[in-house]
Design a protein around this motif. Structure first.
Motif, PDB file in Angstrom:
ATOM      1  N   ILE A  74      -0.217  -7.623 -13.693  1.00 20.07           N
ATOM      2  CA  ILE A  74      -0.316  -8.751 -12.764  1.00 20.07           C
ATOM      3  C   ILE A  74       0.212  -8.598 -11.378  1.00 20.07           C
ATOM      4  CG2 ILE A  74       0.601 -11.062 -12.567  1.00 20.07           C
ATOM      5  CD1 ILE A  74       0.773 -11.308 -15.635  1.00 20.07           C
ATOM      6  N   THR A  75      -0.344  -8.736 -10.286  1.00 21.78           N
ATOM      7  CA  THR A  75      -0.163  -8.571  -8.886  1.00 21.78           C
ATOM      8  C   THR A  75       0.739  -9.526  -8.405  1.00 21.78           C
ATOM      9  OG1 THR A  75      -2.022  -7.153  -8.741  1.00 21.78           O
ATOM     10  CG2 THR A  75      -0.789  -7.970  -6.762  1.00 21.78           C
ATOM     11  N   ASP A  76       2.184  -9.170  -7.740  1.00 15.56           N
ATOM     12  CA  ASP A  76       2.932 -10.054  -7.171  1.00 15.56           C
ATOM     13  C   ASP A  76       3.214  -9.590  -5.733  1.00 15.56           C
ATOM     14  OD1 ASP A  76       4.907 -11.437  -6.122  1.00 15.56           O
ATOM     15  OD2 ASP A  76       6.461 -11.350  -7.796  1.00 15.56           O
ATOM     16  N   VAL A  77       2.360 -10.339  -4.672  1.00 14.21           N
ATOM     17  CA  VAL A  77       2.539  -9.807  -3.354  1.00 14.21           C
ATOM     18  C   VAL A  77       4.046 -10.054  -2.816  1.00 14.21           C
ATOM     19  CG1 VAL A  77       0.176 -10.041  -2.999  1.00 14.21           C
ATOM     20  CG2 VAL A  77       1.924 -11.913  -2.411  1.00 14.21           C
ATOM     21  N   HIS A  78       5.034 -10.555  -3.461  1.00 16.96           N
ATOM     22  CA  HIS A  78       6.420 -10.720  -3.170  1.00 16.96           C
ATOM     23  C   HIS A  78       7.334 -10.037  -3.967  1.00 16.96           C
ATOM     24  CE1 HIS A  78       4.997 -13.725  -0.567  1.00 16.96           C
ATOM     25  NE2 HIS A  78       4.398 -14.417  -1.355  1.00 16.96           N
ATOM     26  N   ALA A  79       6.735  -9.092  -4.762  1.00 19.23           N
ATOM     27  CA  ALA A  79       7.674  -8.140  -5.577  1.00 19.23           C
ATOM     28  C   ALA A  79       8.605  -7.401  -4.628  1.00 19.23           C
ATOM     29  CB  ALA A  79       6.933  -7.430  -6.626  1.00 19.23           C
ATOM     30  N   LYS A  80       9.671  -6.907  -5.066  1.00 23.28           N
ATOM     31  CA  LYS A  80      10.538  -6.246  -4.093  1.00 23.28           C
ATOM     32  C   LYS A  80      10.614  -4.873  -4.514  1.00 23.28           C
ATOM     33  CE  LYS A  80      13.613  -9.762  -2.890  1.00 23.28           C
ATOM     34  NZ  LYS A  80      12.857 -10.537  -2.014  1.00 23.28           N
ATOM     35  N   ASP A 115      -0.250  -1.638  -7.621  1.00 24.22           N
ATOM     36  CA  ASP A 115      -0.963  -2.284  -8.890  1.00 24.22           C
ATOM     37  C   ASP A 115      -2.232  -1.611  -8.939  1.00 24.22           C
ATOM     38  OD1 ASP A 115      -1.964  -3.532  -6.200  1.00 24.22           O
ATOM     39  OD2 ASP A 115      -2.711  -5.157  -7.149  1.00 24.22           O
ATOM     40  N   VAL A 116      -3.254  -1.213  -8.167  1.00 21.92           N
ATOM     41  CA  VAL A 116      -4.621  -0.552  -8.439  1.00 21.92           C
ATOM     42  C   VAL A 116      -4.239   0.669  -9.208  1.00 21.92           C
ATOM     43  CG1 VAL A 116      -6.509   0.188  -7.348  1.00 21.92           C
ATOM     44  CG2 VAL A 116      -5.306  -2.010  -6.364  1.00 21.92           C
ATOM     45  N   MET A 136       0.814  -1.064  -0.020  1.00 25.07           N
ATOM     46  CA  MET A 136      -0.017  -0.076   0.077  1.00 25.07           C
ATOM     47  C   MET A 136       0.868   1.257  -0.126  1.00 25.07           C
ATOM     48  SD  MET A 136      -3.181  -0.772   0.433  1.00 25.07           S
ATOM     49  CE  MET A 136      -4.276  -2.084   0.706  1.00 25.07           C
ATOM     50  N   PHE A 137       0.358   2.282  -0.594  1.00 31.14           N
ATOM     51  CA  PHE A 137       0.997   3.551  -0.810  1.00 31.14           C
ATOM     52  C   PHE A 137      -0.033   4.762  -0.696  1.00 31.14           C
ATOM     53  CE2 PHE A 137       0.709   3.408  -4.904  1.00 31.14           C
ATOM     54  CZ  PHE A 137       1.447   4.371  -5.574  1.00 31.14           C
ATOM     55  N   GLN A 138       0.159   5.964  -0.462  1.00 26.53           N
ATOM     56  CA  GLN A 138      -0.637   7.020  -0.391  1.00 26.53           C
ATOM     57  C   GLN A 138      -0.029   8.240  -1.397  1.00 26.53           C
ATOM     58  OE1 GLN A 138      -2.287   6.510   3.691  1.00 26.53           O
ATOM     59  NE2 GLN A 138      -3.444   8.333   2.673  1.00 26.53           N
ATOM     60  N   PRO A 139       0.245   8.203  -2.598  1.00 27.39           N
ATOM     61  CA  PRO A 139       0.832   9.255  -3.410  1.00 27.39           C
ATOM     62  C   PRO A 139       0.065  10.463  -3.214  1.00 27.39           C
ATOM     63  CG  PRO A 139      -0.458   7.774  -4.894  1.00 27.39           C
ATOM     64  CD  PRO A 139      -0.681   7.033  -3.488  1.00 27.39           C
ATOM     65  N   ILE A 140       0.925  11.337  -3.161  1.00 28.46           N
ATOM     66  CA  ILE A 140       0.259  12.862  -2.949  1.00 28.46           C
ATOM     67  C   ILE A 140       0.658  13.553  -4.194  1.00 28.46           C
ATOM     68  CG2 ILE A 140       2.306  13.457  -1.685  1.00 28.46           C
ATOM     69  CD1 ILE A 140       0.284  14.878   0.016  1.00 28.46           C
ATOM     70  N   ALA A 141      -0.362  14.457  -4.826  1.00 28.09           N
ATOM     71  CA  ALA A 141       0.064  15.315  -5.808  1.00 28.09           C
ATOM     72  C   ALA A 141       0.712  16.679  -5.513  1.00 28.09           C
ATOM     73  CB  ALA A 141      -1.589  16.029  -6.600  1.00 28.09           C
ATOM     74  N   LEU A 159      -3.490   2.760 -16.484  1.00 26.70           N
ATOM     75  CA  LEU A 159      -3.803   2.275 -17.862  1.00 26.70           C
ATOM     76  C   LEU A 159      -5.088   2.160 -18.320  1.00 26.70           C
ATOM     77  CD1 LEU A 159      -1.402  -0.915 -17.319  1.00 26.70           C
ATOM     78  CD2 LEU A 159      -0.902   0.944 -18.494  1.00 26.70           C
ATOM     79  N   ASN A 160      -6.244   1.828 -17.615  1.00 22.61           N
ATOM     80  CA  ASN A 160      -7.222   1.981 -17.972  1.00 22.61           C
ATOM     81  C   ASN A 160      -7.855   3.337 -18.394  1.00 22.61           C
ATOM     82  OD1 ASN A 160     -10.319   1.024 -18.154  1.00 22.61           O
ATOM     83  ND2 ASN A 160     -10.683   2.129 -16.315  1.00 22.61           N
ATOM     84  N   LYS A 161      -7.311   4.865 -17.835  1.00 24.47           N
ATOM     85  CA  LYS A 161      -7.808   5.684 -18.172  1.00 24.47           C
ATOM     86  C   LYS A 161      -7.096   6.379 -19.404  1.00 24.47           C
ATOM     87  CE  LYS A 161     -10.173   7.804 -14.809  1.00 24.47           C
ATOM     88  NZ  LYS A 161     -11.526   8.315 -15.255  1.00 24.47           N
TER      89      LYS A 161
END
Length: 94
Positions: A55-61, A38-39, A1-6, A45-47
């Motif tokens: 493809i989500t990888d919960v173990h991605a570094k 990933d979200v 998770m993260f919370q990017p900020i404009a 990409l959708n926009k």
């Protein structure tokens, strides 16, 4: 998770802090949406009408480290920005 900020949001916080009373502490700031990277990538990409799939990888570094859901988010009582993904995306010039 993260919370990017404009970028406009931290600038507004800095003006408020610089002109306010001394705090003698640390201020955490974050964007209004807490989601997985990933979200955000899927939404972007959708926009852009890009058909690629994420493809989500919960173990991605991330910079060589495997992260948990609390490592890239603020602690208690952060100052939350007002610019969400939809608002930010509308302002992008392609």
């Amino acid at each position: 998770m993260f919370q990017p900020i404009a970028s406009d949001d931290p600038a507004a916080v800095m003006v408020n802090v610089a002109t306010g009373d001394p705090l003698n502490g640390i201020i955490e700031i974050a964007g209004p949406e807490r989601l997985g990277m990933d979200v955000f990538v899927k939404r972007n990409l959708n926009k852009m009408q890009d058909p690629r799939k994420v493809i989500t990888d919960v173990h991605a570094k991330y910079s060589g480290a495997e992260l948990n859901d609390k490592m890239l988010v603020p602690g208690k009582n952060p100052r939350i920005g007002s610019i969400d993904f939809e608002t930010w995306f509308k302002g992008i010039q392609f």
